[in-house]
Motif scaffolding. Structure first.
Motif, short mmCIF file in Angstrom:
data_model
loop_
_atom_site.label_atom_id
_atom_site.label_comp_id
_atom_site.label_asym_id
_atom_site.label_seq_id
_atom_site.Cartn_x
_atom_site.Cartn_y
_atom_site.Cartn_z
N PRO A 1 -8.54 -3.63 -8.34
CA PRO A 1 -7.32 -2.83 -8.53
C PRO A 1 -6.77 -2.97 -9.95
O PRO A 1 -6.90 -4.02 -10.59
CB PRO A 1 -6.35 -3.42 -7.51
CG PRO A 1 -7.21 -4.08 -6.50
CD PRO A 1 -8.40 -4.60 -7.24
N LYS B 1 -3.47 -1.42 -12.85
CA LYS B 1 -2.14 -0.82 -12.96
C LYS B 1 -2.02 -0.13 -14.32
O LYS B 1 -2.41 -0.69 -15.35
CB LYS B 1 -1.05 -1.90 -12.86
CG LYS B 1 -1.07 -2.73 -11.57
CD LYS B 1 -0.70 -1.87 -10.37
CE LYS B 1 -0.62 -2.70 -9.09
NZ LYS B 1 0.56 -3.57 -9.04
N SER C 1 -2.26 9.59 -11.07
CA SER C 1 -2.02 8.77 -9.87
C SER C 1 -2.85 9.26 -8.69
O SER C 1 -3.25 8.46 -7.83
CB SER C 1 -0.53 8.80 -9.51
OG SER C 1 -0.14 10.08 -9.03
N GLY D 1 -5.84 6.81 -8.39
CA GLY D 1 -5.39 6.12 -7.18
C GLY D 1 -6.51 5.93 -6.17
O GLY D 1 -6.51 4.96 -5.41
N SER E 1 -3.08 2.12 -9.71
CA SER E 1 -1.74 2.70 -9.57
C SER E 1 -1.25 3.18 -10.92
O SER E 1 -1.43 2.50 -11.94
CB SER E 1 -0.78 1.67 -9.00
OG SER E 1 -1.19 1.23 -7.73
N ASN F 1 2.27 4.64 -12.72
CA ASN F 1 3.71 4.88 -12.58
C ASN F 1 4.35 5.05 -13.95
O ASN F 1 3.81 4.62 -14.97
CB ASN F 1 4.37 3.72 -11.83
CG ASN F 1 3.87 3.60 -10.40
OD1 ASN F 1 4.13 4.46 -9.57
ND2 ASN F 1 3.14 2.53 -10.11
N ARG G 1 2.44 -3.04 -5.03
CA ARG G 1 1.14 -2.52 -4.60
C ARG G 1 1.24 -1.13 -3.98
O ARG G 1 0.26 -0.36 -4.02
CB ARG G 1 0.52 -3.48 -3.58
CG ARG G 1 1.28 -3.55 -2.26
CD ARG G 1 0.51 -4.32 -1.20
NE ARG G 1 1.17 -4.17 0.11
CZ ARG G 1 0.97 -3.14 0.91
NH1 ARG G 1 0.14 -2.17 0.56
NH2 ARG G 1 1.61 -3.06 2.07
N TYR G 2 2.39 -0.75 -3.40
CA TYR G 2 2.50 0.53 -2.71
C TYR G 2 3.23 1.58 -3.55
O TYR G 2 3.57 2.65 -3.06
CB TYR G 2 3.21 0.34 -1.36
CG TYR G 2 2.98 1.47 -0.38
CD1 TYR G 2 1.70 1.96 -0.13
CD2 TYR G 2 4.04 2.05 0.31
CE1 TYR G 2 1.48 3.00 0.77
CE2 TYR G 2 3.84 3.08 1.22
CZ TYR G 2 2.56 3.55 1.44
OH TYR G 2 2.35 4.57 2.33
N ASN H 1 2.87 4.24 -6.41
CA ASN H 1 1.89 5.02 -7.17
C ASN H 1 2.44 6.42 -7.34
O ASN H 1 2.93 7.04 -6.40
CB ASN H 1 0.55 5.07 -6.44
CG ASN H 1 -0.54 5.76 -7.25
OD1 ASN H 1 -0.53 5.70 -8.47
ND2 ASN H 1 -1.46 6.42 -6.57
#
Length: 271
Positions: A138, A140, A174, A178, A183, A185, A238-239, A241
């Motif tokens: 994962p 970011k 995203s 994703g 992610s 943002n 983590r949630y 996005n």
């Protein structure tokens, strides 16, 4: 003692030299991150911060590349991966403001601002996204944008256009990235100290007495920004996005000057 929130994570900061970059260096290094720092000054502007983070045992690599050129960004990321590891977190915080009018502005100025703020965001997201996907873990991506993705500046239409472009880039990315566990943002940063000069306008009063248009009458800082970036870079987010987070203390909610939280002028004067 609380555990570090970014242990062994490699964070790529696209502009280490500015106020936001220096704040990000200090805060993310304190949480265990290794730093890949793009510095237009090749590290000279951040010597004090570099010394501080390196003395604390943090690994930091300084580079100076044209972020609008994939031919420079991709090989730089490959070389950095050999030393630090692949990038886990991209923080794109480029923030060039140049006064330019729709009526009289020159095309080269428009392109300069769009390239610095928007094209670099695309090039970096694409290159880092590919590296993250290849690493199979994962990742970011955090775009530090501006409230002027939403509201005109009255002084630099190109800046607003560039930040609006980043907003939609983040939303599109995203969806695509994703699916690979990456992610994406956006933080829409509001006024900080000095922005009344940065966005000085002949046609807009948005930044007149601007600190008092924040409901608390307290301006944000780049340290506040760094705290939010840390959250978005950590597993705690983590949630999240595809989110646009406005960080302006309520500045854009202001609309009546006589309701500003002005300092007391005198015991007899208006409060």
């Amino acid at each position: 003692m609380q555990p570090m929130r970014l242990p062994n994570k490699v964070v790529f900061i696209t502009d280490a030299d500015g106020g936001s970059g220096r704040a990000l260096m200090r805060r993310l290094a304190a949480e265990g991150a290794a730093l890949l720092l793009n510095s237009p000054s090749n590290g000279r502007a951040v010597e004090a911060e570099l010394e501080q983070v390196r003395q604390s045992g943090v690994r930091a690599r300084v580079v100076s590349v044209d972020l609008c050129r994939s031919a420079e960004v991709v090989p730089m990321l490959e070389r950095a991966a050999g030393e630090l590891g692949p990038v886990d977190v991209l923080v794109h915080n480029n923030n060039l403001v140049v006064p330019i009018s729709v009526e009289t502005g020159e095309e080269d100025v428009f392109l300069q601002v769009m390239n610095a703020n928007a094209k670099s965001a695309y090039v970096c997201a694409k290159a880092v996204g590919e590296q993250m996907a290849a690493a199979g873990r994962p990742g970011k991506i955090v775009f530090v944008s501006s409230i002027h993705a939403e509201k005109p500046t009255g002084s630099s239409f190109a800046y607003s256009a560039s930040k609006g472009a980043v907003k939609m880039l983040a939303r599109e990315a995203s969806i695509v990235l994703g699916r690979r566990g990456i992610s994406v943002n956006t933080i829409e940063l509001g006024p900080v100290e000095g922005d009344d000069e940065v966005f000085r306008s002949d046609i807009s009063k948005l930044y007149d007495s601007y600190r008092y248009k924040v409901p608390s009458a307290v301006l944000g800082t780049h340290d506040d920004l760094a705290e939010l970036v840390l959250f978005l870079a950590s597993d705690e987010a983590r949630y999240l996005n595809g989110a646009d987070i406005r960080m302006d203390g309520g500045f854009l909610m202001h609309y009546l000057d006589f309701k500003m939280k002005l300092p007391q002028q005198s015991e007899e004067g208006v409060r």
